[in-house]
Design a protein around this motif. Sequence first.
Motif, mmCIF file in Angstrom:
data_model
loop_
_atom_site.group_PDB
_atom_site.id
_atom_site.type_symbol
_atom_site.label_atom_id
_atom_site.label_comp_id
_atom_site.label_asym_id
_atom_site.label_seq_id
_atom_site.Cartn_x
_atom_site.Cartn_y
_atom_site.Cartn_z
ATOM 1 N N GLY A 3 -0.408 -8.165 -0.680
ATOM 2 C CA GLY A 3 -1.857 -8.083 -0.899
ATOM 3 C C GLY A 3 -2.468 -6.860 -0.254
ATOM 4 O O GLY A 3 -3.322 -6.172 -0.847
ATOM 5 N N ARG A 4 -2.029 -6.548 0.956
ATOM 6 C CA ARG A 4 -2.549 -5.371 1.643
ATOM 7 C C ARG A 4 -2.060 -4.082 0.979
ATOM 8 O O ARG A 4 -2.811 -3.100 0.885
ATOM 9 N N LEU A 5 -0.804 -4.068 0.562
ATOM 10 C CA LEU A 5 -0.301 -2.897 -0.147
ATOM 11 C C LEU A 5 -1.154 -2.601 -1.376
ATOM 12 O O LEU A 5 -1.513 -1.448 -1.636
ATOM 13 N N GLY B 95 -3.474 0.562 -1.549
ATOM 14 C CA GLY B 95 -3.024 1.483 -2.590
ATOM 15 C C GLY B 95 -4.118 1.783 -3.596
ATOM 16 O O GLY B 95 -4.319 2.939 -3.992
ATOM 17 N N LEU B 96 -4.861 0.735 -4.020
ATOM 18 C CA LEU B 96 -5.971 0.937 -4.954
ATOM 19 C C LEU B 96 -7.032 1.832 -4.343
ATOM 20 O O LEU B 96 -7.625 2.676 -5.014
ATOM 21 N N GLN B 97 -7.249 1.681 -3.046
ATOM 22 C CA GLN B 97 -8.214 2.519 -2.342
ATOM 23 C C GLN B 97 -7.823 3.992 -2.453
ATOM 24 O O GLN B 97 -8.665 4.861 -2.692
ATOM 25 N N HIS B 98 -6.539 4.294 -2.308
ATOM 26 C CA HIS B 98 -6.065 5.675 -2.444
ATOM 27 C C HIS B 98 -6.269 6.194 -3.863
ATOM 28 O O HIS B 98 -6.649 7.352 -4.069
ATOM 29 N N VAL B 99 -6.003 5.362 -4.857
ATOM 30 C CA VAL B 99 -6.161 5.780 -6.252
ATOM 31 C C VAL B 99 -7.615 6.124 -6.558
ATOM 32 O O VAL B 99 -7.919 7.159 -7.166
ATOM 33 N N LEU B 100 -8.531 5.251 -6.121
ATOM 34 C CA LEU B 100 -9.941 5.495 -6.393
ATOM 35 C C LEU B 100 -10.438 6.755 -5.685
ATOM 36 O O LEU B 100 -11.298 7.469 -6.205
ATOM 37 N N ALA C 235 2.957 4.795 -1.784
ATOM 38 C CA ALA C 235 3.910 4.557 -2.873
ATOM 39 C C ALA C 235 3.344 3.519 -3.850
ATOM 40 O O ALA C 235 3.511 3.644 -5.072
ATOM 41 N N THR C 236 2.675 2.493 -3.324
ATOM 42 C CA THR C 236 2.017 1.497 -4.193
ATOM 43 C C THR C 236 0.951 2.171 -5.041
ATOM 44 O O THR C 236 0.802 1.874 -6.240
ATOM 45 N N ALA C 237 0.198 3.099 -4.435
ATOM 46 C CA ALA C 237 -0.796 3.859 -5.194
ATOM 47 C C ALA C 237 -0.124 4.653 -6.314
ATOM 48 O O ALA C 237 -0.656 4.761 -7.425
ATOM 49 N N GLY C 238 1.060 5.212 -6.034
ATOM 50 C CA GLY C 238 1.807 5.913 -7.078
ATOM 51 C C GLY C 238 2.170 4.989 -8.225
ATOM 52 O O GLY C 238 2.073 5.369 -9.402
ATOM 53 N N GLY C 239 2.573 3.763 -7.895
ATOM 54 C CA GLY C 239 2.876 2.786 -8.944
ATOM 55 C C GLY C 239 1.653 2.452 -9.783
ATOM 56 O O GLY C 239 1.746 2.294 -11.012
ATOM 57 N N ILE C 240 0.483 2.353 -9.133
ATOM 58 C CA ILE C 240 -0.758 2.084 -9.873
ATOM 59 C C ILE C 240 -1.070 3.240 -10.818
ATOM 60 O O ILE C 240 -1.489 3.032 -11.965
#
Length: 455
Positions: free
Chosen positions: A23-25, A29-34, A328-333
Motif C-alpha cells: 500500500g505504501r509503495l 509511487g503514485l506521488q512520484h508519477v504525479l 521502481a513502483t512509480a516506473g511500473g505505474i
Amino acid sequence: MPFRTTRATGSPAHPVDEVLPAGRLLAFGLQHVLAMYAGAVAVPLIVGGAMKLPAADIAYLINADLLVCGIATLIQCVGVWRFGVRLPLMQGCTFAAVSPMVLIGTQGGGLPAIYGAVIVAGLAMTLAAPWFSRLLRFFPPVVTGTVILVIGLSLLPVAVNWAAGGVGAPDFAAPGNLALALGVLLVILAAQRFLPGLWSRIAVLLGIVIGTLVAIPLGRTNFAAVGEAPLLGISTPFHFGLPTFEVSAITAMLIVMAVTMIETSGSIVAIGELVDKPVDRRTLADGLRADGASTVLGGVLNTFPYTAFGQNIGLVALTGVRSRWVVATAGGILVLLGLVPALGAVVAAIPLPVLGGAGIAMFGTVAAGGVRTLSRVSFSGNHNLTVVAVSLGIGLIPVGVPGIYEAFPVWFKTVMQSGISAGCLAAVLLNLLFNHGVRREPAREEAVDGVPPTG
C-alpha cells in the motif's frame, strides 16, 4: 528514517534498499508519477507540435514516452547487471535535446533522422560510461552542493509557471490559478505539520488530489478526455519508419549526450548525497550506462533521450522516503499509463496550478538540500566561495534570461541554455582551477556540530 534489520541476514538494511508494504509503495509511487508527469510529456508535445504532427501522432509519442520512461526508471532503480544506479531516480526525456531534435525534425530528415541520431548517441553514451565515471573525483562537496542548489533554483521558475497556469495559457497568472496553487501548497504544509506517519509523507499526493477535486467545480479541469482515449495503446518499434543516420543529426545528438552525461552525473551524485549513500565510480558508470541503454530503447520505440528528473529528487528530499523500490513502483505505474492511454488521460487532467503548488515545495527542498551540503564545506583559507558564487551565477543566467543565448551556435546553446548543465560544468571547471594542483597550508578550523569541515 532509521536503518532496519533484514529478516534473511539480520544485518542492517539501508533505507534505499528497504521494500515497503504494498500500500505504501503504491501511494508513494503514485506521488512520484504525479510530480513528474507534466515534465515527462512536455518533450513529445513540444517536438510534435514544432513538426506540426497530427494529434494522433502526438498522442502516440506521449504514450511511447510514458512507456519508456517507466522502463528506464525500472532499469535505473532495480538494476540489470551493470545497468542501473540502484538509487531512487525517476527517468524522463531530457530537455537538452529539444532544440536539436526540432531542427532535425523540421529541416533535417523528420522523425526517422531523429531516431537514428538518438540510437547512435545512446550507444555512444553506453560505451563512454566507464571513462566518464572517472570524473567522479572532480565532484567534491563544494561541487555537489552547488549542483544541488542550481538544480533546485533552476526548477523553481518551472513550478511558478505551472502555478500561473502554464506559459501561453489564456488565463496565465489569473488570481484563481495562483489561489489554487497556494491552496495546494498550504495543504502540503498542513499535512506535513499536523498529520501522523504515512499521511505526512504523502503530503504531496494529498495536496494534488485535493487540489484537483477543488478544481472540478471551479471549472478549471474536466475528465472528458478520459472517455475519448483508447483503452490500449501498444508502441511498436520504428512506428514512424526505419531510422536514417545523418552525420549532422548524429553530431548534434552526441553533443546532447555529453550535456546529458554531465547533468546525469550531477543528479546521481546529488541523490546519493540526499539519501546518505555516497556514489562511487562503479555506481556512476552503471547509472550512465543505464541512461545510454534507455536512450537506445527510446530510439527504437519512437521516443527520445533519457536522463534523471530533478523534480523527483525534490520529492525524495521533501518526504524523506528513500526507498528505490518506491520509485521502481512509480516506473511500473508509468509503464501502465503508457499501455493504457485512458489512465494517462486521467493523470493529464490534473491542472497545472495544482502541480505548481506542489512543485514550489519540492524544488525549494532541493535548493535547501544544496545549502545543507554546502554547510559542510570550508570557506576559510581557500577559493570555495568563488567557486560557488560564479557557478551559481552562470547556472542561473539562462533561468533568469531564457533567450540570452539565441544568437549563439546550436552546440553552445545545447550546453549553456540548461541552467543545470551550465552550473555543473562551471562548478567542475572552477573547482579544478582553484582547488586542484594548488598547494596551501590547511586552514585551522573547528568542527561544527561534530562534523569536520571539508572542501
